[in-house]
Design a protein around this motif. Structure first.
Motif, PDB file in Angstrom:
ATOM      1  N   UNK A  34      21.162 -85.345 -16.388  1.00  0.00           N
ATOM      2  CA  UNK A  34      21.879 -85.297 -15.110  1.00  0.00           C
ATOM      3  C   UNK A  34      21.876 -83.882 -14.552  1.00  0.00           C
ATOM      4  N   UNK A  35      22.024 -82.889 -15.422  1.00  0.00           N
ATOM      5  CA  UNK A  35      22.008 -81.495 -14.975  1.00  0.00           C
ATOM      6  C   UNK A  35      20.659 -81.139 -14.353  1.00  0.00           C
ATOM      7  N   UNK A  36      19.572 -81.598 -14.965  1.00  0.00           N
ATOM      8  CA  UNK A  36      18.238 -81.329 -14.418  1.00  0.00           C
ATOM      9  C   UNK A  36      18.093 -81.938 -13.028  1.00  0.00           C
ATOM     10  N   UNK A  37      18.508 -83.191 -12.880  1.00  0.00           N
ATOM     11  CA  UNK A  37      18.401 -83.860 -11.580  1.00  0.00           C
ATOM     12  C   UNK A  37      19.338 -83.220 -10.565  1.00  0.00           C
ATOM     13  N   UNK A  38      20.525 -82.844 -11.012  1.00  0.00           N
ATOM     14  CA  UNK A  38      21.498 -82.188 -10.134  1.00  0.00           C
ATOM     15  C   UNK A  38      20.930 -80.881  -9.584  1.00  0.00           C
ATOM     16  N   UNK A  39      20.372 -80.048 -10.451  1.00  0.00           N
ATOM     17  CA  UNK A  39      19.788 -78.776 -10.021  1.00  0.00           C
ATOM     18  C   UNK A  39      18.569 -79.003  -9.126  1.00  0.00           C
ATOM     19  N   UNK A  40      17.786 -80.034  -9.415  1.00  0.00           N
ATOM     20  CA  UNK A  40      16.596 -80.321  -8.607  1.00  0.00           C
ATOM     21  C   UNK A  40      16.980 -80.709  -7.188  1.00  0.00           C
ATOM     22  N   UNK A  41      17.981 -81.587  -7.056  1.00  0.00           N
ATOM     23  CA  UNK A  41      18.425 -81.983  -5.718  1.00  0.00           C
ATOM     24  C   UNK A  41      19.026 -80.790  -4.985  1.00  0.00           C
ATOM     25  N   UNK A  42      19.784 -79.978  -5.706  1.00  0.00           N
ATOM     26  CA  UNK A  42      20.382 -78.790  -5.098  1.00  0.00           C
ATOM     27  C   UNK A  42      19.315 -77.827  -4.601  1.00  0.00           C
ATOM     28  N   UNK A  43      18.227 -77.712  -5.363  1.00  0.00           N
ATOM     29  CA  UNK A  43      17.178 -76.754  -5.012  1.00  0.00           C
ATOM     30  C   UNK A  43      16.305 -77.240  -3.862  1.00  0.00           C
ATOM     31  N   UNK A  44      15.970 -78.530  -3.848  1.00  0.00           N
ATOM     32  CA  UNK A  44      14.976 -79.025  -2.900  1.00  0.00           C
ATOM     33  C   UNK A  44      15.575 -79.809  -1.724  1.00  0.00           C
ATOM     34  N   UNK A  45      16.742 -80.417  -1.912  1.00  0.00           N
ATOM     35  CA  UNK A  45      17.360 -81.209  -0.832  1.00  0.00           C
ATOM     36  C   UNK A  45      18.833 -80.822  -0.743  1.00  0.00           C
ATOM     37  N   UNK A  46      19.100 -79.586  -0.421  1.00  0.00           N
ATOM     38  CA  UNK A  46      20.479 -79.082  -0.455  1.00  0.00           C
ATOM     39  C   UNK A  46      21.421 -79.830   0.495  1.00  0.00           C
ATOM     40  N   UNK A  47      21.002 -80.184   1.737  1.00  0.00           N
ATOM     41  CA  UNK A  47      21.932 -80.937   2.601  1.00  0.00           C
ATOM     42  C   UNK A  47      22.380 -82.256   1.983  1.00  0.00           C
ATOM     43  N   UNK A  48      21.457 -82.967   1.343  1.00  0.00           N
ATOM     44  CA  UNK A  48      21.827 -84.215   0.678  1.00  0.00           C
ATOM     45  C   UNK A  48      22.744 -83.929  -0.503  1.00  0.00           C
ATOM     46  N   UNK A  49      22.481 -82.845  -1.212  1.00  0.00           N
ATOM     47  CA  UNK A  49      23.327 -82.445  -2.338  1.00  0.00           C
ATOM     48  C   UNK A  49      24.761 -82.239  -1.875  1.00  0.00           C
ATOM     49  N   UNK A  50      24.937 -81.589  -0.725  1.00  0.00           N
ATOM     50  CA  UNK A  50      26.283 -81.356  -0.199  1.00  0.00           C
ATOM     51  C   UNK A  50      26.944 -82.665   0.240  1.00  0.00           C
ATOM     52  N   UNK A  51      26.134 -83.601   0.744  1.00  0.00           N
ATOM     53  CA  UNK A  51      26.685 -84.876   1.198  1.00  0.00           C
ATOM     54  C   UNK A  51      27.159 -85.733   0.018  1.00  0.00           C
ATOM     55  N   UNK A  52      26.396 -85.744  -1.071  1.00  0.00           N
ATOM     56  CA  UNK A  52      26.766 -86.551  -2.231  1.00  0.00           C
ATOM     57  C   UNK A  52      27.842 -85.873  -3.068  1.00  0.00           C
TER      58      UNK A  52
END
Length: 209
Positions: A80-98
């Motif tokens: 989960x940490x790997x996926x969390x960091x990946x979304x944060x790095x590449x799709x930050x707006x979606x990361x903030x929304x989720x």
């Protein structure tokens, strides 16, 4: 192949975690205010489930029973940490929304349930596909639920898709009504319960037929 087919049917329909097992209700009810949010979290959960099942199955015989659950949770948390960091790095707006719901995949009961009930007792390939199809079944429910709530609540579909593909994708948003005032109940948590109940009723009606 017949085993994989059975696993796929169980995950997508017969034992669907969102409609039959009723697991993972926290993200199901909280994130599905739009189809983009629901599908995005569903895909992330499916990846975690597939990878965790595929990772735990090969080592299941080497993990002592007394520490089985902590070890499983540790592996799930790492993925989960790997996926969390990946979304944060590449799709930050979606990361903030989720928001917090990406890290909370660790505590999603469906992930540990499939690891305990299937991956800890079966070989690697079936375990991987079990996690994948169970996750896709949940993602399908999240997407449909998000679409229903978004259509009735906002009168749109695919709102927020620019969070993934950038501002150029904002033209893909579908508007069903002009000057739609919105239906607040569909966006609030009670609307999620009602929408989920309708989906369960439709599935039960189809099976009864």
């Amino acid at each position: 192949m017949s085993d994989i087919k059975k696993i796929a049917i169980d995950g997508l329909w017969k034992q669907n975690p969102g409609l039959v097992q009723l697991l993972g209700l926290c993200p199901t009810l909280a994130v599905t205010t739009s189809v983009v949010n629901g599908l995005s979290l569903g895909i992330a959960t499916a990846l975690v489930m597939a990878l965790s099942n595929g990772s735990i199955s090969p080592i299941r015989k080497f993990v002592p029973t007394e520490i089985r659950v902590p070890v499983f949770i540790l592996i799930i948390a790492a993925l989960v940490t790997i996926i969390d960091f990946s979304i944060h790095a590449f799709i930050e707006p979606l990361y903030k929304a989720l928001g917090i719901f990406i890290p909370l995949i660790v505590t999603n009961c469906i992930v540990l349930a499939r690891v305990e009930s299937f991956a800890a007792k079966n070989d690697t390939a079936p375990s991987f596909f079990d996690g994948l199809y169970m996750g896709l079944g949940l993602a399908m429910v999240l997407a449909v639920l998000g679409a229903l709530r978004e259509i009735f609540g906002k009168g749109t579909l695919l709102s927020g898709i620019d969070l993934i593909f950038g501002s150029s994708a904002s033209g893909l948003v579908i508007h069903f009504f002009s000057d739609y005032p919105g239906f607040l109940l569909a966006i609030l948590p009670p609307g999620a319960f009602i929408s989920l109940a309708c989906l369960i009723a439709v599935k039960n009606h189809i099976e009864a037929r």
